[in-house]
Design a protein around this motif. Structure first.
Motif, PDB file in Angstrom:
ATOM      1  N   PHE A 304      11.620  19.519  74.620  1.00 49.26           N
ATOM      2  CA  PHE A 304      12.873  18.339  74.263  1.00 49.26           C
ATOM      3  C   PHE A 304      13.593  17.739  73.567  1.00 49.26           C
ATOM      4  CE2 PHE A 304      14.030  13.609  73.710  1.00 49.26           C
ATOM      5  CZ  PHE A 304      15.597  13.600  74.849  1.00 49.26           C
ATOM      6  N   ARG A 305      12.388  17.854  72.398  1.00 51.40           N
ATOM      7  CA  ARG A 305      12.762  17.762  70.988  1.00 51.40           C
ATOM      8  C   ARG A 305      12.560  19.408  70.165  1.00 51.40           C
ATOM      9  NH1 ARG A 305       7.859  17.043  68.345  1.00 51.40           N
ATOM     10  NH2 ARG A 305       8.224  19.491  68.314  1.00 51.40           N
ATOM     11  N   ASP A 306      12.483  20.415  70.155  1.00 53.24           N
ATOM     12  CA  ASP A 306      12.691  21.483  69.363  1.00 53.24           C
ATOM     13  C   ASP A 306      13.455  22.072  70.391  1.00 53.24           C
ATOM     14  OD1 ASP A 306      10.243  20.464  67.630  1.00 53.24           O
ATOM     15  OD2 ASP A 306       8.863  21.295  68.967  1.00 53.24           O
ATOM     16  N   LEU A 307      13.822  21.796  71.455  1.00 51.05           N
ATOM     17  CA  LEU A 307      14.512  23.432  71.431  1.00 51.05           C
ATOM     18  C   LEU A 307      15.762  21.812  72.683  1.00 51.05           C
ATOM     19  CD1 LEU A 307      12.007  25.125  73.333  1.00 51.05           C
ATOM     20  CD2 LEU A 307      13.016  25.586  70.979  1.00 51.05           C
ATOM     21  N   MET A 308      15.953  21.205  73.946  1.00 48.99           N
ATOM     22  CA  MET A 308      17.387  21.340  74.413  1.00 48.99           C
ATOM     23  C   MET A 308      17.964  19.949  73.424  1.00 48.99           C
ATOM     24  SD  MET A 308      15.050  19.021  77.264  1.00 48.99           S
ATOM     25  CE  MET A 308      14.192  20.377  78.774  1.00 48.99           C
ATOM     26  N   MET A 309      17.262  19.308  72.723  1.00 42.00           N
ATOM     27  CA  MET A 309      18.251  17.942  72.585  1.00 42.00           C
ATOM     28  C   MET A 309      18.718  18.603  71.157  1.00 42.00           C
ATOM     29  SD  MET A 309      19.258  15.388  73.162  1.00 42.00           S
ATOM     30  CE  MET A 309      18.525  13.782  73.711  1.00 42.00           C
ATOM     31  N   PRO A 310      18.058  19.835  69.896  1.00 44.59           N
ATOM     32  CA  PRO A 310      19.276  20.688  69.451  1.00 44.59           C
ATOM     33  C   PRO A 310      20.115  21.586  69.442  1.00 44.59           C
ATOM     34  CG  PRO A 310      16.895  20.345  68.701  1.00 44.59           C
ATOM     35  CD  PRO A 310      16.655  19.767  70.186  1.00 44.59           C
ATOM     36  N   SER A 311      19.808  22.376  70.943  1.00 47.67           N
ATOM     37  CA  SER A 311      20.701  23.175  71.586  1.00 47.67           C
ATOM     38  C   SER A 311      21.998  22.300  71.896  1.00 47.67           C
ATOM     39  CB  SER A 311      20.199  24.160  72.314  1.00 47.67           C
ATOM     40  OG  SER A 311      19.986  23.064  73.431  1.00 47.67           O
ATOM     41  N   LEU A 312      21.859  20.987  72.285  1.00 40.58           N
ATOM     42  CA  LEU A 312      22.963  20.390  72.564  1.00 40.58           C
ATOM     43  C   LEU A 312      23.871  19.586  71.391  1.00 40.58           C
ATOM     44  CD1 LEU A 312      21.825  18.497  75.415  1.00 40.58           C
ATOM     45  CD2 LEU A 312      23.092  20.582  75.742  1.00 40.58           C
ATOM     46  N   VAL A 313      22.901  19.047  70.821  1.00 42.44           N
ATOM     47  CA  VAL A 313      23.651  18.947  69.522  1.00 42.44           C
ATOM     48  C   VAL A 313      24.818  19.523  68.233  1.00 42.44           C
ATOM     49  CG1 VAL A 313      23.270  17.837  67.470  1.00 42.44           C
ATOM     50  CG2 VAL A 313      22.252  17.128  69.294  1.00 42.44           C
ATOM     51  N   ARG A 314      23.979  21.361  68.479  1.00 36.87           N
ATOM     52  CA  ARG A 314      24.553  21.596  67.530  1.00 36.87           C
ATOM     53  C   ARG A 314      25.691  23.007  68.112  1.00 36.87           C
ATOM     54  NH1 ARG A 314      20.768  27.275  67.085  1.00 36.87           N
ATOM     55  NH2 ARG A 314      21.245  27.902  69.017  1.00 36.87           N
ATOM     56  N   VAL A 315      25.728  23.123  69.375  1.00 36.33           N
ATOM     57  CA  VAL A 315      26.721  22.921  70.735  1.00 36.33           C
ATOM     58  C   VAL A 315      28.436  21.986  70.574  1.00 36.33           C
ATOM     59  CG1 VAL A 315      25.822  24.922  71.691  1.00 36.33           C
ATOM     60  CG2 VAL A 315      26.571  23.046  72.884  1.00 36.33           C
ATOM     61  N   GLY A 316      27.855  21.540  70.289  1.00 37.55           N
ATOM     62  CA  GLY A 316      29.000  19.728  69.540  1.00 37.55           C
ATOM     63  C   GLY A 316      29.216  19.285  71.786  1.00 37.55           C
ATOM     64  N   ALA A 317      27.873  19.331  72.488  1.00 39.89           N
ATOM     65  CA  ALA A 317      27.556  18.598  73.320  1.00 39.89           C
ATOM     66  C   ALA A 317      27.329  17.563  73.744  1.00 39.89           C
ATOM     67  CB  ALA A 317      26.682  19.006  74.384  1.00 39.89           C
ATOM     68  N   VAL A 318      27.241  16.974  72.437  1.00 40.51           N
ATOM     69  CA  VAL A 318      26.542  15.345  72.240  1.00 40.51           C
ATOM     70  C   VAL A 318      28.448  14.936  71.429  1.00 40.51           C
ATOM     71  CG1 VAL A 318      24.967  13.688  71.402  1.00 40.51           C
ATOM     72  CG2 VAL A 318      24.233  16.171  72.029  1.00 40.51           C
ATOM     73  N   THR A 319      28.476  14.188  71.488  1.00 44.23           N
ATOM     74  CA  THR A 319      29.753  13.072  71.212  1.00 44.23           C
ATOM     75  C   THR A 319      29.343  11.626  70.650  1.00 44.23           C
ATOM     76  OG1 THR A 319      30.992  12.717  73.729  1.00 44.23           O
ATOM     77  CG2 THR A 319      31.551  14.401  72.333  1.00 44.23           C
ATOM     78  N   PRO A 320      29.805  11.063  69.513  1.00 44.50           N
ATOM     79  CA  PRO A 320      30.192  10.135  69.306  1.00 44.50           C
ATOM     80  C   PRO A 320      29.251   8.959  70.369  1.00 44.50           C
ATOM     81  CG  PRO A 320      31.618  10.919  67.793  1.00 44.50           C
ATOM     82  CD  PRO A 320      31.924  11.972  68.742  1.00 44.50           C
ATOM     83  N   ARG A 321      30.461   9.295  71.464  1.00 45.29           N
ATOM     84  CA  ARG A 321      30.474   8.642  73.099  1.00 45.29           C
ATOM     85  C   ARG A 321      29.241   8.546  73.672  1.00 45.29           C
ATOM     86  NH1 ARG A 321      31.498   8.946  78.193  1.00 45.29           N
ATOM     87  NH2 ARG A 321      31.214  11.082  77.889  1.00 45.29           N
ATOM     88  N   THR A 322      28.731  10.006  73.991  1.00 45.42           N
ATOM     89  CA  THR A 322      27.997   9.580  73.981  1.00 45.42           C
ATOM     90  C   THR A 322      26.237  10.120  73.675  1.00 45.42           C
ATOM     91  OG1 THR A 322      27.398  12.379  73.899  1.00 45.42           O
ATOM     92  CG2 THR A 322      28.410  11.376  76.221  1.00 45.42           C
TER      93      THR A 322
END
Ligand SMILES: [Fe+2]
Ligand SMILES: [Fe+2]
Length: 365
Positions: A304-322
Protein backbone atom coordinates in the motif's frame (compact mmCIF):
# COMPACT_ATOMS: atom_id res chain seq x y z
CA UNK A 1 -20.38 -16.14 -6.49
CA UNK A 2 -19.85 -18.76 -3.82
CA UNK A 3 -16.17 -19.16 -2.89
CA UNK A 4 -16.13 -22.82 -3.92
CA UNK A 5 -17.75 -22.36 -7.36
CA UNK A 6 -15.42 -23.51 -10.10
CA UNK A 7 -16.46 -20.89 -12.67
CA UNK A 8 -17.98 -17.41 -12.89
CA UNK A 9 -19.44 -15.66 -15.96
CA UNK A 10 -20.53 -12.05 -16.60
CA UNK A 11 -20.74 -9.38 -19.31
CA UNK A 12 -18.81 -6.09 -19.32
CA UNK A 13 -19.51 -2.67 -20.86
CA UNK A 14 -15.96 -2.13 -22.20
CA UNK A 15 -15.46 0.04 -25.26
CA UNK A 16 -13.38 -1.52 -28.02
CA UNK A 17 -10.83 0.62 -29.93
CA UNK A 18 -9.61 -0.20 -33.45
CA UNK A 19 -6.57 1.75 -34.57
CA UNK A 20 -5.72 2.05 -38.28
CA UNK A 21 -2.88 4.54 -38.27
CA UNK A 22 -0.29 2.01 -37.02
CA UNK A 23 1.80 4.94 -35.87
CA UNK A 24 4.41 4.66 -33.17
CA UNK A 25 4.00 7.93 -31.33
CA UNK A 26 5.09 6.90 -27.89
CA UNK A 27 8.74 5.89 -28.05
CA UNK A 28 8.76 4.65 -24.46
CA UNK A 29 6.00 2.16 -25.27
CA UNK A 30 7.88 0.94 -28.30
CA UNK A 31 10.96 0.40 -26.12
CA UNK A 32 8.87 -1.42 -23.54
CA UNK A 33 7.42 -3.68 -26.25
CA UNK A 34 10.94 -4.43 -27.56
CA UNK A 35 12.15 -5.21 -24.06
CA UNK A 36 9.13 -7.43 -23.39
CA UNK A 37 9.85 -9.45 -26.54
CA UNK A 38 13.50 -9.88 -25.59
CA UNK A 39 12.71 -10.96 -22.07
CA UNK A 40 10.17 -13.69 -22.85
CA UNK A 41 11.00 -16.97 -21.11
CA UNK A 42 9.74 -20.54 -21.17
CA UNK A 43 8.97 -21.92 -17.72
CA UNK A 44 9.63 -25.41 -19.04
CA UNK A 45 13.22 -24.60 -19.91
CA UNK A 46 14.11 -21.98 -17.33
CA UNK A 47 12.99 -23.80 -14.18
CA UNK A 48 13.92 -27.19 -12.84
CA UNK A 49 10.52 -28.72 -12.08
CA UNK A 50 12.09 -31.96 -10.85
CA UNK A 51 13.15 -30.26 -7.63
CA UNK A 52 11.12 -31.77 -4.82
CA UNK A 53 9.75 -29.82 -1.88
CA UNK A 54 11.14 -30.99 1.45
CA UNK A 55 7.98 -31.68 3.52
CA UNK A 56 9.94 -31.57 6.80
CA UNK A 57 10.99 -27.97 6.16
CA UNK A 58 8.53 -25.05 6.41
CA UNK A 59 8.09 -23.32 3.03
CA UNK A 60 8.41 -19.90 4.59
CA UNK A 61 10.43 -18.70 7.54
CA UNK A 62 8.03 -18.43 10.49
CA UNK A 63 10.06 -15.67 12.13
CA UNK A 64 9.30 -13.37 9.17
CA UNK A 65 5.52 -13.79 9.37
CA UNK A 66 3.44 -11.07 11.04
CA UNK A 67 0.63 -13.52 11.90
CA UNK A 68 3.07 -15.91 13.58
CA UNK A 69 4.23 -13.15 15.91
CA UNK A 70 0.79 -12.91 17.54
CA UNK A 71 1.01 -14.37 21.09
CA UNK A 72 -1.96 -16.70 20.35
CA UNK A 73 -0.04 -18.26 17.46
CA UNK A 74 3.14 -18.49 19.51
CA UNK A 75 1.30 -20.53 22.14
CA UNK A 76 0.20 -23.21 19.63
CA UNK A 77 2.00 -26.54 19.64
CA UNK A 78 4.65 -27.27 17.01
CA UNK A 79 2.40 -29.56 14.98
CA UNK A 80 -0.29 -26.95 14.55
CA UNK A 81 2.22 -24.23 13.80
CA UNK A 82 3.76 -26.41 11.09
CA UNK A 83 0.33 -27.22 9.63
CA UNK A 84 -0.56 -23.52 9.65
CA UNK A 85 2.68 -22.61 7.89
CA UNK A 86 1.99 -25.17 5.13
CA UNK A 87 -1.68 -24.30 4.63
CA UNK A 88 -1.21 -20.55 4.96
CA UNK A 89 1.51 -20.68 2.31
CA UNK A 90 -0.68 -22.81 0.02
CA UNK A 91 -3.43 -20.24 0.52
CA UNK A 92 -1.14 -17.32 -0.34
CA UNK A 93 0.19 -19.08 -3.44
CA UNK A 94 -3.37 -19.96 -4.49
CA UNK A 95 -4.16 -16.24 -4.38
CA UNK A 96 -1.11 -15.58 -6.59
CA UNK A 97 -2.51 -18.13 -9.04
CA UNK A 98 -6.04 -16.68 -9.10
CA UNK A 99 -4.67 -13.13 -9.24
CA UNK A 100 -2.59 -14.09 -12.28
CA UNK A 101 -5.66 -15.46 -14.03
CA UNK A 102 -7.39 -12.14 -13.36
CA UNK A 103 -4.31 -10.33 -14.68
CA UNK A 104 -4.40 -12.47 -17.83
CA UNK A 105 -8.00 -11.44 -18.54
CA UNK A 106 -7.33 -7.80 -17.74
CA UNK A 107 -4.29 -7.78 -20.05
CA UNK A 108 -6.47 -9.17 -22.84
CA UNK A 109 -8.99 -6.42 -22.13
CA UNK A 110 -6.21 -3.86 -22.48
CA UNK A 111 -5.34 -5.24 -25.92
CA UNK A 112 -8.80 -4.43 -27.24
CA UNK A 113 -9.47 -1.27 -25.25
CA UNK A 114 -6.28 0.83 -25.32
CA UNK A 115 -6.55 3.44 -28.09
CA UNK A 116 -2.97 3.40 -29.41
CA UNK A 117 -1.36 0.91 -31.74
CA UNK A 118 1.92 0.49 -29.87
CA UNK A 119 0.04 0.10 -26.59
CA UNK A 120 -1.92 -2.81 -28.10
CA UNK A 121 1.31 -4.52 -29.09
CA UNK A 122 2.76 -4.02 -25.65
CA UNK A 123 -0.46 -5.24 -23.95
CA UNK A 124 -0.28 -8.45 -25.99
CA UNK A 125 3.12 -9.20 -24.44
CA UNK A 126 1.65 -8.61 -21.02
CA UNK A 127 -1.13 -11.12 -21.79
CA UNK A 128 1.57 -13.67 -22.65
CA UNK A 129 3.47 -12.83 -19.46
CA UNK A 130 0.35 -13.35 -17.36
CA UNK A 131 -0.41 -16.65 -19.11
CA UNK A 132 3.07 -17.81 -18.13
CA UNK A 133 2.51 -16.67 -14.56
CA UNK A 134 -0.74 -18.65 -14.35
CA UNK A 135 1.17 -21.64 -15.71
CA UNK A 136 4.02 -21.50 -13.17
CA UNK A 137 1.88 -20.88 -10.10
CA UNK A 138 -0.65 -23.54 -11.11
CA UNK A 139 2.17 -26.01 -11.50
CA UNK A 140 3.79 -25.09 -8.22
CA UNK A 141 0.60 -24.96 -6.12
CA UNK A 142 -0.27 -28.46 -7.28
CA UNK A 143 2.87 -29.66 -5.51
CA UNK A 144 1.40 -28.38 -2.23
CA UNK A 145 -1.57 -29.32 -0.07
CA UNK A 146 -4.38 -27.96 -2.27
CA UNK A 147 -5.52 -25.02 -4.37
CA UNK A 148 -7.56 -22.77 -2.10
CA UNK A 149 -10.47 -20.72 -3.54
CA UNK A 150 -10.01 -17.06 -4.42
CA UNK A 151 -10.21 -14.60 -1.52
CA UNK A 152 -13.37 -12.46 -1.64
CA UNK A 153 -11.51 -9.13 -1.52
CA UNK A 154 -9.16 -10.08 -4.35
CA UNK A 155 -12.06 -11.36 -6.48
CA UNK A 156 -14.05 -8.15 -5.89
CA UNK A 157 -11.08 -5.95 -6.85
CA UNK A 158 -10.43 -7.86 -10.06
CA UNK A 159 -14.14 -7.90 -10.95
CA UNK A 160 -14.54 -4.18 -10.42
CA UNK A 161 -11.58 -3.69 -12.77
CA UNK A 162 -12.87 -6.07 -15.43
CA UNK A 163 -16.33 -4.48 -15.26
CA UNK A 164 -15.10 -0.90 -15.51
CA UNK A 165 -16.00 1.08 -18.62
CA UNK A 166 -12.75 2.83 -19.52
CA UNK A 167 -9.27 1.52 -20.32
CA UNK A 168 -7.64 4.01 -17.92
CA UNK A 169 -9.68 2.51 -15.07
CA UNK A 170 -8.60 -0.94 -16.20
CA UNK A 171 -4.96 0.15 -16.05
CA UNK A 172 -5.42 1.74 -12.64
CA UNK A 173 -7.25 -1.26 -11.20
CA UNK A 174 -4.77 -3.71 -12.62
CA UNK A 175 -1.39 -2.06 -13.04
CA UNK A 176 -1.53 -0.01 -9.86
CA UNK A 177 -3.91 -1.50 -7.32
CA UNK A 178 -3.89 -5.27 -7.94
CA UNK A 179 -0.33 -5.51 -9.25
CA UNK A 180 0.80 -3.26 -6.41
CA UNK A 181 -0.69 -5.78 -4.03
CA UNK A 182 0.85 -8.67 -5.95
CA UNK A 183 4.30 -7.12 -6.32
CA UNK A 184 4.58 -6.51 -2.59
CA UNK A 185 3.43 -10.08 -1.90
CA UNK A 186 5.82 -11.59 -4.49
CA UNK A 187 8.73 -9.58 -3.21
CA UNK A 188 8.00 -10.66 0.36
CA UNK A 189 7.55 -14.30 -0.65
CA UNK A 190 10.89 -14.24 -2.43
CA UNK A 191 12.45 -12.98 0.79
CA UNK A 192 10.86 -15.46 3.22
CA UNK A 193 10.68 -18.69 1.27
CA UNK A 194 13.11 -21.50 2.05
CA UNK A 195 12.38 -23.32 -1.23
CA UNK A 196 14.79 -22.63 -4.13
CA UNK A 197 12.24 -23.46 -6.86
CA UNK A 198 9.64 -21.09 -5.39
CA UNK A 199 12.25 -18.35 -5.08
CA UNK A 200 13.25 -18.86 -8.72
CA UNK A 201 9.61 -18.73 -9.86
CA UNK A 202 8.92 -15.54 -7.97
CA UNK A 203 12.10 -13.85 -9.25
CA UNK A 204 11.23 -14.70 -12.85
CA UNK A 205 7.69 -13.40 -12.40
CA UNK A 206 8.93 -10.22 -10.71
CA UNK A 207 11.08 -9.39 -13.72
CA UNK A 208 7.97 -9.40 -15.91
CA UNK A 209 5.88 -7.49 -13.39
CA UNK A 210 8.41 -4.69 -13.33
CA UNK A 211 7.55 -3.98 -16.99
CA UNK A 212 3.84 -4.06 -16.21
CA UNK A 213 4.25 -1.38 -13.57
CA UNK A 214 6.34 0.71 -15.99
CA UNK A 215 3.59 0.51 -18.63
CA UNK A 216 1.02 1.85 -16.19
CA UNK A 217 3.28 4.74 -15.39
CA UNK A 218 4.33 5.65 -18.95
CA UNK A 219 0.95 5.32 -20.59
CA UNK A 220 -1.62 6.25 -17.97
CA UNK A 221 0.14 9.39 -16.82
CA UNK A 222 -0.18 11.00 -20.27
CA UNK A 223 -3.78 9.87 -20.71
CA UNK A 224 -4.88 11.33 -17.38
CA UNK A 225 -3.05 14.58 -18.04
CA UNK A 226 -4.86 15.01 -21.38
CA UNK A 227 -8.32 14.15 -20.03
CA UNK A 228 -11.30 16.45 -19.65
CA UNK A 229 -11.65 17.43 -15.97
CA UNK A 230 -14.87 15.43 -15.55
CA UNK A 231 -13.28 12.27 -16.94
CA UNK A 232 -10.22 12.75 -14.74
CA UNK A 233 -12.45 13.03 -11.69
CA UNK A 234 -14.34 9.90 -12.77
CA UNK A 235 -11.04 8.00 -12.95
CA UNK A 236 -9.85 9.47 -9.63
CA UNK A 237 -13.12 8.39 -8.02
CA UNK A 238 -12.58 4.85 -9.29
CA UNK A 239 -9.05 4.84 -7.83
CA UNK A 240 -10.30 6.16 -4.50
CA UNK A 241 -13.09 3.58 -4.23
CA UNK A 242 -10.78 0.68 -5.10
CA UNK A 243 -8.26 1.80 -2.47
CA UNK A 244 -10.89 2.40 0.18
CA UNK A 245 -12.39 -1.02 -0.46
CA UNK A 246 -9.01 -2.68 -0.15
CA UNK A 247 -7.96 -0.81 2.97
CA UNK A 248 -11.26 -1.38 4.78
CA UNK A 249 -11.38 -5.06 3.82
CA UNK A 250 -8.06 -5.37 5.66
CA UNK A 251 -9.32 -3.59 8.77
CA UNK A 252 -7.68 -0.24 8.02
CA UNK A 253 -8.83 3.32 7.27
CA UNK A 254 -11.78 4.61 9.27
CA UNK A 255 -12.51 1.05 10.39
CA UNK A 256 -9.00 0.66 11.73
CA UNK A 257 -8.66 -1.75 14.64
CA UNK A 258 -11.80 -3.67 13.72
CA UNK A 259 -11.08 -7.31 13.09
CA UNK A 260 -13.38 -8.99 10.59
CA UNK A 261 -14.03 -12.70 10.67
CA UNK A 262 -11.55 -14.17 8.20
CA UNK A 263 -12.68 -14.50 4.60
CA UNK A 264 -14.74 -17.75 4.30
CA UNK A 265 -12.02 -19.13 2.05
CA UNK A 266 -9.44 -18.54 4.79
CA UNK A 267 -11.44 -20.43 7.42
CA UNK A 268 -10.42 -23.65 5.69
CA UNK A 269 -6.75 -22.85 6.28
CA UNK A 270 -7.47 -22.60 10.01
CA UNK A 271 -9.59 -25.75 10.07
CA UNK A 272 -6.94 -27.68 8.17
CA UNK A 273 -4.42 -26.52 10.79
CA UNK A 274 -6.72 -27.56 13.65
CA UNK A 275 -7.14 -23.94 14.80
CA UNK A 276 -10.59 -22.71 15.80
CA UNK A 277 -11.41 -19.66 13.60
CA UNK A 278 -13.17 -17.90 16.50
CA UNK A 279 -10.09 -18.42 18.73
CA UNK A 280 -7.91 -17.10 15.92
CA UNK A 281 -9.94 -13.89 15.58
CA UNK A 282 -10.02 -13.49 19.37
CA UNK A 283 -6.25 -13.99 19.44
CA UNK A 284 -5.78 -11.15 16.94
CA UNK A 285 -8.24 -8.88 18.74
CA UNK A 286 -6.56 -9.50 22.11
CA UNK A 287 -3.15 -8.79 20.60
CA UNK A 288 -4.37 -5.54 19.03
CA UNK A 289 -6.11 -4.60 22.29
CA UNK A 290 -2.84 -5.06 24.14
CA UNK A 291 -1.13 -2.73 21.69
CA UNK A 292 0.66 -5.54 19.84
CA UNK A 293 2.40 -4.45 16.65
CA UNK A 294 4.35 -7.00 14.67
CA UNK A 295 7.95 -5.98 14.31
CA UNK A 296 8.56 -5.42 10.65
CA UNK A 297 10.97 -7.79 9.01
CA UNK A 298 13.96 -6.06 7.48
CA UNK A 299 13.52 -5.67 3.73
CA UNK A 300 9.76 -6.34 3.71
CA UNK A 301 7.73 -4.28 1.26
CA UNK A 302 4.46 -2.65 2.15
CA UNK A 303 2.29 -2.83 -0.98
CA UNK A 304 0.00 0.00 0.00
CA UNK A 305 2.60 2.51 1.11
CA UNK A 306 5.53 1.63 -1.17
CA UNK A 307 3.74 0.70 -4.40
CA UNK A 308 0.03 1.38 -4.80
CA UNK A 309 -0.36 4.85 -3.38
CA UNK A 310 2.82 6.31 -4.93
CA UNK A 311 1.90 4.89 -8.35
CA UNK A 312 -1.59 6.43 -8.19
CA UNK A 313 -0.22 9.80 -7.12
CA UNK A 314 2.52 9.69 -9.77
CA UNK A 315 0.09 9.26 -12.70
CA UNK A 316 -2.29 11.93 -11.45
CA UNK A 317 -5.08 9.55 -10.35
CA UNK A 318 -5.32 11.36 -7.01
CA UNK A 319 -6.88 14.82 -7.44
CA UNK A 320 -7.36 17.58 -4.86
CA UNK A 321 -11.00 16.49 -4.63
CA UNK A 322 -10.17 12.84 -3.89
CA UNK A 323 -7.36 13.87 -1.51
CA UNK A 324 -10.16 15.22 0.67
CA UNK A 325 -12.06 11.92 0.33
CA UNK A 326 -8.96 9.95 1.36
CA UNK A 327 -8.53 12.24 4.36
CA UNK A 328 -12.17 11.80 5.35
CA UNK A 329 -11.84 8.01 5.11
CA UNK A 330 -8.63 8.29 7.19
CA UNK A 331 -6.52 6.73 4.48
CA UNK A 332 -3.06 8.18 4.30
CA UNK A 333 -1.59 9.20 0.95
CA UNK A 334 2.02 8.24 0.29
CA UNK A 335 3.88 9.73 -2.64
CA UNK A 336 7.48 8.59 -2.23
CA UNK A 337 8.19 6.71 -5.47
CA UNK A 338 11.73 5.54 -4.61
CA UNK A 339 10.75 1.88 -4.04
CA UNK A 340 8.54 1.85 -7.10
CA UNK A 341 11.29 3.23 -9.31
CA UNK A 342 13.82 0.73 -7.97
CA UNK A 343 11.40 -2.04 -8.88
CA UNK A 344 10.86 -0.74 -12.41
CA UNK A 345 14.57 -0.98 -13.02
CA UNK A 346 14.07 -4.73 -12.49
CA UNK A 347 16.32 -4.53 -9.48
CA UNK A 348 14.93 -6.89 -6.84
CA UNK A 349 16.92 -5.35 -4.04
CA UNK A 350 14.40 -2.57 -3.50
CA UNK A 351 14.82 -0.49 -0.40
CA UNK A 352 11.62 -0.19 1.57
CA UNK A 353 11.10 2.68 3.98
CA UNK A 354 10.03 2.28 7.58
CA UNK A 355 6.64 0.91 8.38
CA UNK A 356 4.07 2.71 10.41
CA UNK A 357 0.84 0.82 10.07
CA UNK A 358 1.32 -2.82 9.32
CA UNK A 359 -1.83 -4.81 9.98
CA UNK A 360 -1.27 -8.38 11.18
CA UNK A 361 -4.22 -9.59 9.14
CA UNK A 362 -3.12 -7.89 5.92
CA UNK A 363 -0.99 -10.84 4.81
CA UNK A 364 -4.15 -12.84 4.26
CA UNK A 365 -5.29 -10.78 1.30
FE1 LIG B 1 1.55 -11.54 -13.44
FE1 LIG C 1 1.38 -8.38 -14.30
Amino acid sequence: MHPTDSADHYRTPMEIAWQFDYAIDIQKLRDLYAKAKRQQWDAEQLLDWNQTIDPSKPLVDDRQSAVMQIPFMQRLDAKRRAAFNAHNTAYTLSQFLHGEQGALMVAAQQVHAVPDYEAKLYAATQAMDEARHVEVFERYVRKLAEIYPINGTLKALIDVTLKSDHWVKVCIGMQMVIEGLALGAFHNMRRVTTDPLLRQIVESVLRDEARHVAFGNVYVREAIRDMHDDDREDVAQFAFEAMRYMVEANGGGRRRGQVNMPDPTYTRVLENSDIDPADFVRGIMDALGEGFRPSRAVGALHSFRDLMMPSLVRVGAVTPRTRALFAEAQIRIYDDTATLEALEDADFEVRPGTDDHENPTAGRA
